[in-house]
Design a protein around this motif. Structure first.
Motif, short mmCIF file in Angstrom:
data_model
loop_
_atom_site.label_atom_id
_atom_site.label_comp_id
_atom_site.label_asym_id
_atom_site.label_seq_id
_atom_site.Cartn_x
_atom_site.Cartn_y
_atom_site.Cartn_z
N ASP A 13 0.17 -1.43 -0.43
CA ASP A 13 -0.02 0.03 -0.06
C ASP A 13 1.30 1.01 0.08
O ASP A 13 0.54 2.06 -1.22
N GLY A 14 1.82 1.29 0.87
CA GLY A 14 2.68 2.35 1.06
C GLY A 14 3.91 2.85 -0.06
O GLY A 14 3.69 3.81 -1.11
N ILE A 15 3.53 1.85 -0.65
CA ILE A 15 4.87 1.73 -1.93
C ILE A 15 3.71 1.94 -3.94
O ILE A 15 4.13 3.58 -3.83
N TRP A 16 2.66 1.71 -3.47
CA TRP A 16 1.32 2.49 -5.03
C TRP A 16 1.56 3.40 -4.23
O TRP A 16 1.23 4.98 -5.09
N ASN A 17 0.51 4.16 -3.18
CA ASN A 17 -0.17 4.83 -2.72
C ASN A 17 0.83 5.97 -2.37
O ASN A 17 0.40 6.83 -2.56
#
Length: 328
Positions: free
Chosen positions: A214-218
């Motif tokens: 989630d942190g990588i993408w968003n």
């Protein structure tokens, strides 16, 4: 709760692009975008990606983050030793080892970034029945490690100069000037590994891995600062292995882009297609060692040799490999 004994080795491949902005300035070189001078390839440090993830998890998800800017009541920035005090319950311990154990447990229980990326945490204590303080540190090797991100094509740095809104000095009519360096376009690939062995020390969980994705993408998508606005995540793969300690390696070097322009003329993801032939060959070769592939694509990304991303996914499924979309 930690379930590390069942955790599997994974590799990560992440692609994002940026337009008319600076993905990672070098403070020692006028904050220019980082460049491999020999190849003219854009470089983004792993520290920049980890910072993106940390900031997103703290600001958008309310996660507790250890490595971040914290200021005291006087507005002074904490150093690492002061930050560690936030996770200690006493100033006096039986021994330095007892202090280390408490600090290690408190930080790994509370801080997702340490469970993911590790940390080196200094401390100084006054042991009971001793007159002198003792110093030590807690070192946790992060199970999630990234290499430097590198663009899949040559880039060109552009210098921009413009007028500001305010006078250069008090009483003057002349305005200040704003100077900056940008890249018209850069498609950047990051490669990483999730080490299930190191996860035992930091107590990283399967839920933490979902939080990481989630942190990588968003995190990339929501990095809306002036110098970073225009970043768009394009592809995220997590390749999970069934064989202990096994991984293909160098996934970022098993992709390339196909386009009909000069590299430095690229301005959009729509002007190129991602060549995944070598990546698929490696998946085919190691299909019996791959447990599952998790994926997320941006709809604008095209794959050379495939009509759609669904056709690319079907090719993987036809190898007998399980796939699953990453959902947040």
């Amino acid at each position: 709760m930690y379930h590390g004994d069942n955790m599997k080795r994974s590799e990560i491949l992440f692609l994002y692009d940026i337009s008319d902005a600076n993905p990672n300035g070098d403070p020692l070189d006028a904050n220019k975008p980082r460049l491999d001078e020999e190849t003219e390839i854009n470089i983004v440090t792993d520290v920049r990606l980890k910072r993106t993830i940390r900031d997103y998890l703290k600001d958008f998800k309310g996660e507790e983050i250890f490595i971040r800017e914290v200021r005291d009541d006087e507005g002074k920035l904490q150093d690492a030793k002061q930050r560690a005090l936030d996770y200690r319950t006493s100033q006096e311990y039986e021994s330095i080892e007892a202090a280390k154990e408490e600090l290690r447990n408190n930080i790994t229980d509370k801080c997702v970034d340490v469970r993911l990326f590790g940390a080196t945490i200094p401390l100084e204590i006054k042991p009971k029945d001793k007159t002198k303080n003792e110093k030590g540190s807690v070192t946790l090797t992060g199970p999630v490690q990234f290499r430097m991100g590198r663009s899949l094509h040559k880039v060109e740095i552009q210098y921009i100069k413009g007028a500001g809104a305010f006078a250069s000095t008090e009483g003057k009519d002349q305005k200040t000037f704003r100077e900056e360096y940008i890249l018209p376009y850069s498609l950047i690939a990051f490669y990483g590994i999730i080490n299930e062995n190191a996860a035992k020390d930091t107590k990283m969980t399967e839920e933490d891995i979902s939080i990481l994705m989630d942190g990588i993408w968003n995190g990339t998508k929501n990095l809306i600062s002036r110098s970073k606005f225009g970043q768009v995540p394009r592809l995220l793969l997590q390749v999970e292995y069934s064989d202990k300690n096994y991984f293909i390696g160098d996934l970022n070097n098993k992709i390339s882009i196909y386009h009909e322009l000069e590299d430095k003329q690229l301005r959009s993801i729509k002007e190129s297609k991602l060549n995944v032939a070598t990546l698929l060959d490696n998946f085919k070769h190691d299909e019996d060692k791959i447990s599952k592939i998790y994926y997320k694509f941006d709809k604008e990304l095209s794959f050379e040799g495939f009509e759609s991303s669904e056709d690319f996914l079907n090719e993987i499924e036809n190898m007998g490999i399980n796939i699953s979309e990453i959902k947040f």
